[in-house]
Design an enzyme around this catalytic site. Structure first.
Site, short mmCIF file in Angstrom:
data_model
loop_
_atom_site.label_atom_id
_atom_site.label_comp_id
_atom_site.label_asym_id
_atom_site.label_seq_id
_atom_site.Cartn_x
_atom_site.Cartn_y
_atom_site.Cartn_z
N TYR A 57 0.83 -1.20 0.00
CA TYR A 57 0.00 0.00 0.00
C TYR A 57 0.87 1.25 0.00
CZ TYR A 57 -3.53 -3.39 1.63
OH TYR A 57 -4.35 -4.47 1.77
N SER A 203 -12.94 -5.13 2.37
CA SER A 203 -14.00 -4.54 1.54
C SER A 203 -15.39 -5.05 1.92
CB SER A 203 -13.74 -4.80 0.05
OG SER A 203 -12.59 -4.13 -0.37
N GLY A 208 -17.02 0.62 -0.67
CA GLY A 208 -17.83 1.81 -0.42
C GLY A 208 -19.15 1.84 -1.17
#
Length: 328
Positions: A57, A203, A208
Site C-alpha cells: 500500500y 471490503s 464503499g
C-alpha cells in the site's frame, strides 16, 4: 459510541471490527497523512485494536504512516501487515513467496513500522511458483525468532489453506467478503472453521458502493482503482445500484444507513469473523463501529440477502489479471 467487543482469530484476541488502512495511502486518491493519523488515533481511542496494512500500500507509505500514528501506543495495537507483491511501485503483478523474500520483506516492514514484532503477518497472495510449505516454513521461522506472533493468508484457496496450516497454525484468512462478494462461503469458510482459522473480510462495504454514496464514478479521483473495476463499469453500475436502493429501504426501516446494515450483515456471519472496513475519515469510522450494535434477526438476515442475491451482482470484483491471483 458502542464499546468494541473482542473476537478471536485463532488464538489472537482482537477487536470485533478492525480498521483497513489501505485507502489512506493507496487506491482511492491522494493521501492526507494528517487526516489519516487522526483517524488511526481516534480508532485506538474508541477501542479498535486491529490495524491492517501491507507493504504494497503506497509502496511502503502506509506502513510508515501507521508507525507514526501508533508511536507511544504500541501496546494498544494488534498490528497486521502483509507481504508478497514484490513490484510495489507498479501494478500487483509480481508475487514472491520464496523463503529469502519472506525474510527480506519482514525486516523491511519492521523498519517502516518502527516496531520489533508484527502481531499478524499475512502472505498477501499465494505465489504459484513456490510451494506453500516453503513460504509458511519461512514465516514460521519468523515466529520462532520473535519477529512475528501469528500467521495469516490472504485470498488463498481451500487446499492451500490446509497445506499451510499443516506447517504452522494459521490464525486468520483475509479475503473479500460482503453482500456482493460471497465466493468463499461454499468451500473456504467451512475449511477455515474446521481448522480454527478466523476470517477477516476486507471490503465488507463493497469498496464503499454498498453505503449508497456512489451513483457514478465521475466524482472519484482519476487514480481511484474503482474506475477500472468491472462492477463500477457502465451497465454494471446501474444494475448494482438497484441492489443498493433495496438496502436503503431496509436500512431506513431500522433507522440506520445502508452501509451500517451491510456491515452488520458481515458481523453476523459468526464470532470468528472480524471485518476491516477502511476509511480515512473519523466520521465514517464512527459510523462503521456503530454497526456493531445492530441486532439482526433471522428474518432480517433473510431480507438483506434477498436484496442482494449473488446472481444479481453485475460484473466481477476484479479484472482478469487480479482475479488470477485469487484462491491460489
Amino acid at each position: 459510541m458502542t464499546t468494541v467487543p473482542t473476537r478471536h482469530l485463532g488464538e489472537l484476541a482482537v477487536s470485533a471490527q478492525g480498521l483497513g488502512c489501505m485507502g489512506m495511502s493507496h487506491g482511492y486518491g491522494a493521501a492526507d497523512d494528517a487526516q489519516s493519523i487522526g483517524t488511526l488515533r481516534r480508532a485506538l481511542d474508541l477501542g479498535v485494536t486491529l490495524l491492517d496494512t501491507s507493504d504494497f500500500y503506497g509502496a511502503g507509505h502506509n506502513e510508515e504512516l501507521i508507525g507514526r500514528a501508533i508511536a507511544g501506543r504500541r501496546d494498544e495495537v494488534v498490528l497486521a501487515t502483509k507481504f508478497g507483491f514484490a513490484n510495489r511501485l507498479g501494478e500487483p503483478t509480481e508475487i514472491r513467496g520464496d523463503a529469502a523474500y519472506v525474510r527480506q520483506a519482514c525486516e523491511a516492514s519492521l523498519r517502516r513500522l518502527g516496531v520489533d514484532h508484527i502481531d499478524l503477518y499475512y502472505q498477501h497472495r499465494v505465489d504459484p511458483q513456490v510451494p506453500i510449505e516453503e513460504t509458511v516454513g519461512a514465516m514460521a521461522e519468523l515466529v520462532r525468532a520473535g519477529k512475528v506472533r501469528h500467521l495469516g493468508l490472504s485470498e488463498a484457496g481451500a487446499q492451500t489453506i490446509r497445506r499451510a496450516h499443516a506447517v504452522h497454525p494459521i490464525a486468520a484468512l483475509q479475503s473479500e467478503w460482503s453482500l456482493w462478494t460471497r465466493d468463499l462461503e461454499a468451500e473456504i469458510v467451512p475449511v477455515c472453521r474446521a481448522l480454527g482459522i478466523g476470517l477477516v473480510p476486507f471490503s465488507p462495504l463493497g469498496r464503499g458502493f454498498l453505503t449508497g454514496r456512489y451513483s457514478s464514478v465521475e466524482g472519484l479521483a482519476e487514480t481511484d482503482v474503482r474506475r477500472t473495476q468491472p462492477r463500477f463499469a457502465d451497465g454494471n453500475l446501474e444494475r448494482n445500484l438497484a441492489i443498493v436502493a433495496k438496502l436503503n429501504e431496509l436500512a431506513a426501516e431500522k433507522g440506520v444507513t445502508a452501509g451500517q446494515l451491510a456491515l452488520a450483515w458481515v458481523q453476523h456471519r459468526g464470532e470468528d469473523v472480524v471485518p476491516i472496513p477502511g476509511t480515512r475519515r473519523q466520521r465514517y469510522l464512527e459510523e462503521n463501529l456503530a454497526a456493531l450494535a445492530i441486532e439482526l434477526s433471522p428474518a432480517d438476515l433473510a431480507a438483506i440477502e434477498a436484496a442482494a442475491p449473488p446472481e444479481r451482482i453485475a460484473g466481477t470484483r476484479y479484472d482478469a489479471t487480479s482475479l488470477s491471483f485469487v484462491n491460489g
